[in-house]
Design a protein around this motif. Structure first.
Motif, mmCIF file in Angstrom:
data_model
loop_
_atom_site.group_PDB
_atom_site.id
_atom_site.type_symbol
_atom_site.label_atom_id
_atom_site.label_comp_id
_atom_site.label_asym_id
_atom_site.label_seq_id
_atom_site.Cartn_x
_atom_site.Cartn_y
_atom_site.Cartn_z
ATOM 1 N N TRP A 335 0.631 -1.179 0.090
ATOM 2 C CA TRP A 335 -0.036 0.064 -0.112
ATOM 3 C C TRP A 335 0.987 1.320 0.062
ATOM 4 O O TRP A 335 0.259 2.334 0.364
ATOM 5 N N SER A 336 2.286 1.071 -0.423
ATOM 6 C CA SER A 336 2.958 2.400 -0.352
ATOM 7 C C SER A 336 2.570 3.290 -1.204
ATOM 8 O O SER A 336 2.461 4.594 -0.901
ATOM 9 N N GLU A 337 2.477 3.006 -2.542
ATOM 10 C CA GLU A 337 1.816 3.748 -3.454
ATOM 11 C C GLU A 337 0.625 3.233 -4.114
ATOM 12 O O GLU A 337 0.833 2.245 -5.064
ATOM 13 N N GLY A 338 -0.382 3.457 -3.902
ATOM 14 C CA GLY A 338 -1.790 2.991 -4.428
ATOM 15 C C GLY A 338 -2.004 1.456 -4.031
ATOM 16 O O GLY A 338 -1.714 1.430 -2.528
ATOM 17 N N CYS A 339 -2.106 0.695 -4.770
ATOM 18 C CA CYS A 339 -2.363 -0.675 -4.257
ATOM 19 C C CYS A 339 -1.792 -1.815 -5.074
ATOM 20 O O CYS A 339 -1.856 -1.565 -6.440
ATOM 21 N N ARG A 340 -0.981 -2.772 -4.629
ATOM 22 C CA ARG A 340 -0.185 -3.798 -5.359
ATOM 23 C C ARG A 340 -0.508 -5.094 -4.796
ATOM 24 O O ARG A 340 0.084 -5.164 -3.610
ATOM 25 N N LEU A 341 -1.373 -5.853 -5.442
ATOM 26 C CA LEU A 341 -1.830 -7.302 -4.962
ATOM 27 C C LEU A 341 -1.266 -8.158 -5.557
ATOM 28 O O LEU A 341 -1.427 -8.165 -6.863
ATOM 29 N N THR A 342 -0.552 -9.203 -5.123
ATOM 30 C CA THR A 342 0.227 -10.310 -5.850
ATOM 31 C C THR A 342 -0.447 -11.692 -5.320
ATOM 32 O O THR A 342 0.075 -11.714 -4.021
ATOM 33 N N VAL A 343 -1.144 -12.577 -5.566
ATOM 34 C CA VAL A 343 -1.357 -13.826 -5.242
ATOM 35 C C VAL A 343 -0.804 -14.795 -6.038
ATOM 36 O O VAL A 343 -0.974 -14.879 -7.226
ATOM 37 N N HIS A 344 -0.220 -15.995 -5.599
ATOM 38 C CA HIS A 344 0.617 -16.942 -6.450
ATOM 39 C C HIS A 344 0.266 -18.301 -5.698
ATOM 40 O O HIS A 344 0.282 -18.405 -4.405
ATOM 41 N N ASN A 345 -0.137 -19.282 -6.554
ATOM 42 C CA ASN A 345 -0.492 -20.690 -6.079
ATOM 43 C C ASN A 345 0.205 -21.603 -7.226
ATOM 44 O O ASN A 345 0.182 -21.450 -8.285
#
Length: 398
Positions: A335-345
Motif C-alpha cells: 500500500w506504499s503507492e496506491g495498491c499492489r496485490l500479488t497472489v501466487h499458487n
C-alpha cells in the motif's frame, strides 16, 4: 496429467488422475524391488525365482495397470499353492498389492480383492502346511496349525487391504470437506452478487421514480403552457413556476440518488477483520497461506481497498478450486503507492473440481479497470499468479 489421456495405458481400472511421475515412480520402485528379490532368490529354485519376477512386475504396474497387477498376483499365488513351493519373501509383498486394491476407487475391485484375500488366506495356509520346507516335520498338518497359519496370513492380507480402504475413505471425506468449503464460498459469492444486484435495482427504481415522475410533470405543464400562451398568460406563468419548482426538486432528488450510488461504490468498508476472516476460511479448507502486507492500508483509498478485497477473495477461491493444497499460497499487498496485490499458487494435477468458463478472471479485470488499475492473471513460476496494480488516487478522490 492423466495417463489415460496420453494413450500410454489403456487399462480401464487404472487409478484416475494418476500422473506420469507417479506411474514412473511405481515402475522404478517395483524394478528395484524386483532386482532385490532376484538377488535374494539367487539360491532358490526356478519356481521361486519365477514367483519373484511376477510379484515384482505386479508392483511395477500396481496403479497404472491394476488388471495386470491382479493377474500377476493371482498367477504367482496359484503357482505356490499348486507346487507347495512357498516363496516367503515375495509373498510378504502381497501386502502392498492388497493395500493398493483396498485403496482402489472402484468398489468392485475393493470387494473382489477382499473376497480373494479371505479365500486366498485359506488356500495359502493349506499350501504352507504341506510345504516340504515350511510345513510340519512329520508331514502331518494339524487343524490347529492350519487355523493359526490362516489367521497369520489373513492378518497380512486383509489387514493390508483394510489399511488401504481406510485411506480411501479418508480421501473421500477430505474431498467432500473441500467440496463443501468451495460450495460455501460460491454460495457467499453468489449472495454478495445478489445483494449487489438488488442494490443496483433499488437505485434504478429510485432513479426511475425521480426522473419519470418529474419529467411527466414538466411535460404536462409545458404542454399546457404552450396551449395557454395566448389565451391565459397568467396560467402560463403559473405553469412555468411549477416547472421550475419540479425541476429543482428533481435535481435535489437526483443528487441524493447519485450520492447514494457513489457511497455504495466507494465507501463500502472492508477491514482487516474481513480479510482475517477470509484467511481463516481458506486455512480451514486446507490451504497453506503465507501473507505479507507493507505500507499504510488505512491511508489507502476506500475504492482501492474494496477492489483489492474482491480480487483477493476471487483469487484465493480459484486457488482453492484449482491449486495444489500441499503447496503454500503466497499473498503480498503493498500500500506504499496506491495498491499492489500479488497472489501466487501452485497448480494441482487432480483438481477436487473441473475448469470454469473464465468469468471470474474477466470480473477481476473489470474491477481493476473501474478503479483505474490493471490486472494480469496467468501461469507463472510453475503455478498461477494474479497481479493487481492500482495507482494512488489524487487527493480528494475516493
Amino acid at each position: 496429467m492423466r495417463l489415460a489421456r496420453n494413450g500410454l495405458f489403456t487399462d480401464p481400472l487404472a487409478f484416475p488422475n494418476l500422473s506420469r511421475r507417479s506411474a514412473i515412480g511405481d515402475a522404478v520402485v517395483g524394478f528395484v524391488v524386483l532386482g532385490v528379490l532376484l538377488l535374494m532368490a539367487s539360491g532358490l529354485n526356478g519356481t521361486q525365482q519365477f514367483v519373484s519376477v511376477l510379484v515384482g512386475l505386479a508392483l511395477m504396474c500396481r496403479r497404472s495397470a491394476p488388471t495386470l497387477m491382479m493377474l500377476f498376483a493371482l498367477v504367482s499365488a496359484a503357482i505356490q499353492v499348486v507346487t507347495y513351493d512357498i516363496a516367503v519373501g515375495p509373498s510378504l509383498l502381497y501386502a502392498v498389492l492388497y493395500y493398493t486394491a483396498g485403496n482402489h476407487p472402484n468398489q468392485w475391485v475393493r470387494r473382489g480383492s477382499l473376497i480373494v484375500a479371505v479365500i486366498g488366506s485359506g488356500f495359502a495356509a493349506w499350501a504352507y502346511q504341506r510345504s516340504p520346507v515350511y510345513g510340519p516335520t512329520d508331514n502331518a498338518s494339524t487343524l490347529a496349525g492350519n487355523v493359526l497359519t490362516f489367521f497369520a496370513i489373513a492378518v497380512l492380507l486383509v489387514g493390508s487391504w483394510t489399511v488401504g480402504f481406510v485411506r480411501y475413505q479418508r480421501q473421500r471425506v477430505e474431498e467432500a470437506r473441500i467440496a463443501a468449503q468451495i460450495s460455501e464460498l460460491e454460495r457467499r459469492r453468489l449472495l454478495d452478487l445478489y445483494d449487489e444486484q438488488a442494490e443496483r435495482s433499488s437505485l434504478a427504481r429510485d432513479m426511475h421514480d425521480v426522473v419519470a415522475h418529474s419529467l411527466a410533470v414538466v411535460v404536462a405543464q409545458a404542454e399546457g403552457a404552450r396551449f395557454s400562451l395566448d389565451a391565459n398568460p397568467d396560467a402560463v406563468k403559473e405553469s412555468l413556476g411549477v416547472i421550475a419548482d419540479t425541476a429543482r426538486q428533481a435535481l435535489a432528488d437526483v443528487r441524493g440518488v447519485l450520492e447514494e450510488l457513489r457511497s455504495t461504490e466507494t465507501t463500502a468498508a472492508y477491514t482487516r477483520t474481513d480479510r482475517d476472516q477470509l484467511y481463516a476460511r481458506m486455512r480451514a479448507a486446507g490451504m497453506i497461506l503465507q501473507t505479507d502486507s507493507v505500507g499504510d492500508e488505512d491511508a489507502a483509498s476506500p475504492l482501492n481497498v474494496r477492489v483489492a478485497f474482491a480480487i483477493l477473495t476471487e483469487s484465493l477461491t480459484n486457488a482453492l478450486k484449482y491449486g495444489d493444497l500441499g503447496s503454500p499460497v503466497t499473498v503480498r499487498q503493498d500500500w506504499s503507492e496506491g495498491c499492489r496485490l500479488t497472489v501466487h499458487n501452485a497448480l494441482s494435477a487432480t483438481p477436487l473440481a473441473p475448469g470454469g468458463a473464465g468469468h471470474g478472471v474477466r470480473g477481476m479485470a473489470e474491477r481493476a479497470e473501474l478503479a483505474g488499475g490493471t490486472l494480469t492473471s496467468a501461469a507463472a513460476d510453475h503455478g498461477w499468479t494474479v497481479d493487481l496494480s492500482i495507482p494512488a488516487r489524487p487527493e480528494g478522490i475516493s
